[in-house]
Design an enzyme around this catalytic site. Structure first.
Site, PDB file in Angstrom:
ATOM      1  N   CYS A   1       0.871  -1.162   0.000  1.00 16.33           N
ATOM      2  CA  CYS A   1       0.000   0.000   0.000  1.00 16.33           C
ATOM      3  C   CYS A   1       0.908   1.212   0.000  1.00 16.33           C
ATOM      4  O   CYS A   1       2.111   1.087   0.190  1.00 16.33           O
ATOM      5  CB  CYS A   1      -0.857   0.020   1.258  1.00 16.33           C
ATOM      6  SG  CYS A   1      -1.846  -1.471   1.446  1.00 16.33           S
TER       7      CYS A   1
ATOM      8  N   ARG B   1       1.419   1.725  -5.770  1.00 11.33           N
ATOM      9  CA  ARG B   1       1.614   0.636  -4.808  1.00 11.33           C
ATOM     10  C   ARG B   1       0.310  -0.083  -4.471  1.00 11.33           C
ATOM     11  O   ARG B   1       0.323  -1.147  -3.826  1.00 11.33           O
ATOM     12  CB  ARG B   1       2.224   1.188  -3.524  1.00 11.33           C
ATOM     13  CG  ARG B   1       3.555   1.869  -3.736  1.00 11.33           C
ATOM     14  CD  ARG B   1       4.074   2.424  -2.451  1.00 11.33           C
ATOM     15  NE  ARG B   1       4.354   1.367  -1.501  1.00 11.33           N
ATOM     16  CZ  ARG B   1       5.483   0.676  -1.450  1.00 11.33           C
ATOM     17  NH1 ARG B   1       6.447   0.945  -2.283  1.00 11.33           N
ATOM     18  NH2 ARG B   1       5.657  -0.272  -0.561  1.00 11.33           N
TER      19      ARG B   1
ATOM     20  N   TRP C   1      -3.913  -1.686  -1.363  1.00 10.05           N
ATOM     21  CA  TRP C   1      -4.027  -2.904  -2.170  1.00 10.05           C
ATOM     22  C   TRP C   1      -4.474  -3.975  -1.186  1.00 10.05           C
ATOM     23  O   TRP C   1      -3.720  -4.385  -0.310  1.00 10.05           O
ATOM     24  CB  TRP C   1      -2.684  -3.256  -2.802  1.00 10.05           C
ATOM     25  CG  TRP C   1      -2.755  -4.390  -3.774  1.00 10.05           C
ATOM     26  CD1 TRP C   1      -3.137  -4.323  -5.077  1.00 10.05           C
ATOM     27  CD2 TRP C   1      -2.429  -5.762  -3.521  1.00 10.05           C
ATOM     28  NE1 TRP C   1      -3.077  -5.570  -5.656  1.00 10.05           N
ATOM     29  CE2 TRP C   1      -2.649  -6.467  -4.725  1.00 10.05           C
ATOM     30  CE3 TRP C   1      -1.989  -6.466  -2.404  1.00 10.05           C
ATOM     31  CZ2 TRP C   1      -2.434  -7.835  -4.843  1.00 10.05           C
ATOM     32  CZ3 TRP C   1      -1.773  -7.836  -2.517  1.00 10.05           C
ATOM     33  CH2 TRP C   1      -1.997  -8.500  -3.738  1.00 10.05           C
TER      34      TRP C   1
ATOM     35  N   ASN D   1       1.044  -0.329   5.842  1.00 10.08           N
ATOM     36  CA  ASN D   1       1.452  -1.058   4.642  1.00 10.08           C
ATOM     37  C   ASN D   1       2.079  -2.365   5.113  1.00 10.08           C
ATOM     38  O   ASN D   1       3.002  -2.337   5.921  1.00 10.08           O
ATOM     39  CB  ASN D   1       2.477  -0.220   3.859  1.00 10.08           C
ATOM     40  CG  ASN D   1       3.165  -1.017   2.768  1.00 10.08           C
ATOM     41  OD1 ASN D   1       2.578  -1.932   2.206  1.00 10.08           O
ATOM     42  ND2 ASN D   1       4.410  -0.687   2.473  1.00 10.08           N
ATOM     43  N   GLY D   2       1.564  -3.502   4.624  1.00  9.41           N
ATOM     44  CA  GLY D   2       2.148  -4.781   5.024  1.00  9.41           C
ATOM     45  C   GLY D   2       1.095  -5.705   5.592  1.00  9.41           C
ATOM     46  O   GLY D   2      -0.099  -5.523   5.346  1.00  9.41           O
TER      47      GLY D   2
ATOM     48  N   GLU E   1       8.219 -13.156 -20.989  1.00  8.97           N
ATOM     49  CA  GLU E   1       8.090 -11.749 -20.622  1.00  8.97           C
ATOM     50  C   GLU E   1       7.069 -11.040 -21.536  1.00  8.97           C
ATOM     51  O   GLU E   1       6.246 -10.253 -21.063  1.00  8.97           O
ATOM     52  CB  GLU E   1       9.470 -11.075 -20.709  1.00  8.97           C
ATOM     53  CG  GLU E   1       9.505  -9.582 -20.490  1.00  8.97           C
ATOM     54  CD  GLU E   1       8.913  -9.132 -19.149  1.00  8.97           C
ATOM     55  OE1 GLU E   1       8.661  -9.964 -18.269  1.00  8.97           O
ATOM     56  OE2 GLU E   1       8.659  -7.915 -19.020  1.00  8.97           O
TER      57      GLU E   1
ATOM     58  N   LYS F   1       3.617  -9.220 -20.312  1.00 16.60           N
ATOM     59  CA  LYS F   1       3.264  -7.826 -20.617  1.00 16.60           C
ATOM     60  C   LYS F   1       1.851  -7.737 -21.193  1.00 16.60           C
ATOM     61  O   LYS F   1       1.059  -6.887 -20.813  1.00 16.60           O
ATOM     62  CB  LYS F   1       4.240  -7.197 -21.633  1.00 16.60           C
ATOM     63  CG  LYS F   1       5.635  -6.932 -21.160  1.00 16.60           C
ATOM     64  CD  LYS F   1       5.758  -5.797 -20.176  1.00 16.60           C
ATOM     65  CE  LYS F   1       5.631  -6.310 -18.769  1.00 16.60           C
ATOM     66  NZ  LYS F   1       6.845  -6.398 -17.993  1.00 16.60           N
TER      67      LYS F   1
ATOM     68  N   GLU G   1      -0.733  -8.552 -18.524  1.00 16.53           N
ATOM     69  CA  GLU G   1      -0.747  -7.597 -17.424  1.00 16.53           C
ATOM     70  C   GLU G   1      -1.434  -6.280 -17.790  1.00 16.53           C
ATOM     71  O   GLU G   1      -2.222  -5.755 -17.009  1.00 16.53           O
ATOM     72  CB  GLU G   1       0.710  -7.338 -17.032  1.00 16.53           C
ATOM     73  CG  GLU G   1       0.907  -6.493 -15.819  1.00 16.53           C
ATOM     74  CD  GLU G   1       2.388  -6.332 -15.474  1.00 16.53           C
ATOM     75  OE1 GLU G   1       3.257  -6.606 -16.324  1.00 16.53           O
ATOM     76  OE2 GLU G   1       2.672  -5.914 -14.351  1.00 16.53           O
TER      77      GLU G   1
ATOM     78  N   HIS H   1       3.698 -30.582 -27.772  1.00 18.34           N
ATOM     79  CA  HIS H   1       3.418 -31.519 -26.663  1.00 18.34           C
ATOM     80  C   HIS H   1       2.102 -31.204 -25.957  1.00 18.34           C
ATOM     81  O   HIS H   1       1.901 -31.592 -24.814  1.00 18.34           O
ATOM     82  CB  HIS H   1       4.583 -31.512 -25.668  1.00 18.34           C
ATOM     83  CG  HIS H   1       5.863 -32.006 -26.259  1.00 18.34           C
ATOM     84  ND1 HIS H   1       6.052 -33.323 -26.632  1.00 18.34           N
ATOM     85  CD2 HIS H   1       7.000 -31.351 -26.607  1.00 18.34           C
ATOM     86  CE1 HIS H   1       7.259 -33.463 -27.156  1.00 18.34           C
ATOM     87  NE2 HIS H   1       7.855 -32.277 -27.156  1.00 18.34           N
TER      88      HIS H   1
ATOM     89  N   LYS I   1       2.641  -2.122  -7.853  1.00 15.94           N
ATOM     90  CA  LYS I   1       4.017  -2.110  -8.348  1.00 15.94           C
ATOM     91  C   LYS I   1       4.966  -2.967  -7.514  1.00 15.94           C
ATOM     92  O   LYS I   1       5.760  -3.717  -8.045  1.00 15.94           O
ATOM     93  CB  LYS I   1       4.515  -0.659  -8.384  1.00 15.94           C
ATOM     94  CG  LYS I   1       5.924  -0.485  -8.936  1.00 15.94           C
ATOM     95  CD  LYS I   1       5.954  -0.641 -10.430  1.00 15.94           C
ATOM     96  CE  LYS I   1       7.335  -0.452 -11.019  1.00 15.94           C
ATOM     97  NZ  LYS I   1       7.409  -1.069 -12.353  1.00 15.94           N
TER      98      LYS I   1
HETATM   99  C1  AGP Z   1       6.179  -6.792 -14.166  1.00 17.16           C
HETATM  100  O1  AGP Z   1       5.635  -6.086 -15.203  1.00 17.16           O
HETATM  101  C2  AGP Z   1       5.377  -6.956 -12.982  1.00 17.16           C
HETATM  102  N1  AGP Z   1       4.684  -5.822 -12.561  1.00 17.16           N
HETATM  103  C3  AGP Z   1       5.890  -7.888 -11.915  1.00 17.16           C
HETATM  104  O2  AGP Z   1       5.949  -9.155 -12.493  1.00 17.16           O
HETATM  105  C4  AGP Z   1       7.238  -7.595 -11.236  1.00 17.16           C
HETATM  106  O3  AGP Z   1       8.288  -7.752 -12.141  1.00 17.16           O
HETATM  107  C5  AGP Z   1       7.402  -8.531 -10.033  1.00 17.16           C
HETATM  108  O4  AGP Z   1       6.391  -8.271  -9.112  1.00 17.16           O
HETATM  109  C6  AGP Z   1       8.750  -8.414  -9.384  1.00 17.16           C
HETATM  110  O5  AGP Z   1       9.001  -7.140  -8.932  1.00 17.16           O
HETATM  111  P1  AGP Z   1      10.440  -6.681  -8.496  1.00 17.16           P
HETATM  112  O6  AGP Z   1      11.313  -6.686  -9.707  1.00 17.16           O
HETATM  113  O7  AGP Z   1      10.247  -5.301  -7.957  1.00 17.16           O
HETATM  114  O8  AGP Z   1      10.921  -7.639  -7.474  1.00 17.16           O
END
Ligand code: AGP
Length: 606
Positions: free
Chosen positions: A2, A27, A72, A98-99, A479, A483, A486, A502, A601
């Site tokens: 958060c 966050r 969050w 936060n946490g 990756e 993207k 996401e 497979h 994030k």
């Molecule tokens: C990537 O686009 C994501 N938002 C997510 O997978 C991110 O890379 C992951 O949570 C790891 O974060 P970090 O690199 O800050 O550890």
């Protein structure tokens, strides 16, 4: 996961707190709230959804001590009741948090037995009630008394109705930074939120508490003794935190990649000697030569960077390397032999799973190198050495420039290890010359943005995609698929092309395109066969290849060409194409690109 923002000063802090929250909104953004004290009472304003909903609820209130939070959800749905600040049962104490409080159920039961009525489903409510229970006129003391009772990772800010000019903040394994202004003091989850007001910051360490007032901050250690800490300067400029001419942070960050990559390389190599000198790595050559095995731990995009690095470390450095999903690894009983070097990759440096895996490995005697973009984070403190990415603030929730910067630093590290072992100066030089050319090659890719947008417009209505590739292109596919999932909410699978037959080939049809990443010279002929297999199942083919390609234009429905480079660096160029493709698909579908649904994030919870 958060965002916290606190203002204690003499100006009207409500607007300041809302602007501060905008900087930490990445966050978490399922609800938001603020609290302040008015005529000896705590006033709380909350709203579900984005911050703008909270802004709409605010009138012309003024306050000089304000705590603000963007959430969050972990414990309890994103409702107004569960949004922070969370008050104690009598409404005397307000807490933002936060946490996660791991023992909150037990604490809640105990408090309920004592007659405390809970109003929310949050773990945070135990904090406000515990503080209210032990409070005897001194808020600082009450927070200090409460702290040993809670377990978990947390950062908190607390106000009390009888203390209109102070806020108590504290942390354990979650980020919190103080901002020292003139006649005003701030606290936030991220220094980026403070840069508009002050460049002078103090990073709190675990167990430390601060009483913040307009005239400054008093700091105390875990034993409640007063301490003084170094005031540090925020280095980033205000512009780095703004979108500038771009519609989204994500797009800006995609476009920043040539510069980010140059920054990542700056002063870290000697082309004439074909070798690398990484700052902050104080291991002697003999110690680096003693490395027998590398373990990479990471999550999400950082994990994909690690997967690409494994190919490099094994191929050019000849060091056995394993790549571990941090969230799984922490629950294994890892075997750490002599000579194990751990590379923990994390843009934020706050990912709970990665930190937990690192702690487990450290306890077993491994040496830890962190690759991190954000300074002063938990991971950088836990690691023995840190290589900073120098990518600048990455605000878009989806990681773009941090990823390509990670690949750059990992390429330098692989080269360093290779040169210490068997690689010749000439080979090292060739490697570096190719790496130095990549930023300009990214610019060539970015110049194709319009063509990539047309491609996205053509395919964005479809709901299923496959990305296939081999060798370096395989993790690049993972990756690319991440993207697309996401930010555009399209179901996308990244597959090692050889695995398609497979099972997953059963899913191919005219409405499920295959995006084939063919920029790997060693496996080129093999992937052409896989592309033909997909085409035979009527899957539309989008192919990505080097610009000297002669075969794919007759096979693919759409072809994107990238500048020719070594296979090790093709993931960087291919990823920029895939980032743009995901971005434009998301735009076409009207998705919230910088803050995709359900995400945040930095993932500071398990
Ligand atoms: C990537 O686009 C994501 N938002 C997510 O997978 C991110 O890379 C992951 O949570 C790891 O974060 P970090 O690199 O800050 O550890």
């Amino acid at each position: 996961m958060c965002g916290i923002f606190v203002y204690v000063g003499t100006r009207n802090g409500i607007r300041i707190a809302i602007d501060g929250l905008k900087k930490v909104e990445y966050r978490g953004y399922d609800s938001a709230g603020i609290a302040f004290i008015e005529k000896g009472k705590i006033v709380c304003k909350k709203a579900v959804g984005k911050l703008k909903n909270l802004e709409e609820k605010l009138g012309d209130e003024t306050a000089t001590t304000v705590i603000a939070h963007t959430r969050w959800a972990t414990h309890g749905k994103p409702t107004e009741e569960n949004a922070h600040p969370i008050l104690d049962a009598k409404g005397s104490v307000a807490v933002i948090h936060n946490g996660i409080i791991e023992n909150y159920m037990q604490l809640r039961e105990e408090l309920e037995r004592e007659g405390v009525k809970f109003r929310t489903e949050t773990d945070t409510e135990v904090i406000s009630n515990l503080i209210a229970t032990v409070y005897k006129g001194d808020l600082l003391k009450a927070v200090q008394e409460m702290m040993p009772l809670i377990k978990g990772a947390w950062a908190i800010a607390v106000i009390h109705k009888d203390h209109p000019d102070e806020c108590i903040v504290a942390k354990n394994s979650a980020p919190l930074v103080l901002g020292i202004g003139v006649g005003e003091t701030f606290a936030a989850s991220d220094p980026n939120a403070l840069v508009h007001h002050t460049r002078e910051v103090i990073y709190l360490s675990d167990g430390e508490v601060a009483r913040i007032r307009p005239q400054g901050a008093e700091l105390f250690d875990a034993e409640h003794l007063p301490i003084s800490k170094q005031v540090e300067q925020i280095k980033h400029s205000v512009e780095e935190f703004s979108k500038g001419q771009f519609e989204h942070y994500t797009l800006k960050e995609i476009y920043e990649q040539p510069q980010a990559m140059r920054n990542a390389m700056l002063s870290r190599f000697f082309e004439d000697y074909g070798t690398v000198a990484l700052d902050d790595l104080f291991l002697k050559p003999a110690e680096l030569l003693a490395v027998k095995r590398i373990v990479i731990v990471a999550a999400g995009t950082s994990l994909h960077a690690g997967m690409i690095a494994r190919y490099m470390l094994e191929e050019i450095s000849r060091i056995p390397t394993s790549i571990e999903i941090a969230s799984e690894f922490r629950y294994r009983n890892p075997i750490v032999e002599d000579g194990t070097l751990v590379i923990a990759i994390s843009q934020s440096g706050e990912t709970a799973d990665t930190i937990a895996a690192v702690r487990e490995l450290k306890a077993k005697g491994a040496t830890i190198i962190a690759l991190c973009n954000v300074q002063g984070t938990t991971l950088t403190r836990d690691a023995d050495y840190t290589f900073f990415l120098r990518a600048g603030p990455e605000i878009g929730v989806c990681s773009t420039k941090a990823f390509t910067s990670q690949l750059t630093v990992l390429a330098l590290f692989s080269l360093m290890m290779a040169r210490l072992r068997h690689m010749s100066k000439l080979e090292g030089k060739e490697f570096l010359i190719a790496l130095e050319a990549v930023p300009e090659q990214i610019e060539t890719v970015l110049a194709q943005a319009m063509a990539i947008q047309h491609l996205a417009d053509k395919y964005a209505h479809l709901n299923d995609f496959f990305f296939i590739g081999r060798r370096y292109m395989y993790p690049t596919c993972l990756e690319a698929a991440l993207k697309l999932k996401e930010i555009s909410y399209i179901n996308a699978n990244g597959y090692a092309a050889g695995e398609l037959k497979h099972g997953p080939i059963a899913l191919l049809n005219p409405h499920c395109p295959t995006f084939a990443l063919c920029a790997d010279q060693v496996t080129y002929d093999k992937i052409i066969s896989n592309v033909l297999e997909a085409k035979a199942r009527h899957s539309p083919i989008i192919a990505l290849a080097f610009n000297d390609d002669e075969r794919l234009h007759t096979i693919a429905n759409d072809l994107i060409l990238i500048p020719k480079t070594r296979d090790e660096f093709a993931p960087i160029l291919a990823s920029v194409v895939c980032q743009l493709f995901a971005y434009f698909c998301a735009k076409k579908r009207g998705a919230d690109i910088d803050q995709p649904r359900n995400l945040a994030k930095s993932v500071t919870v398990e």
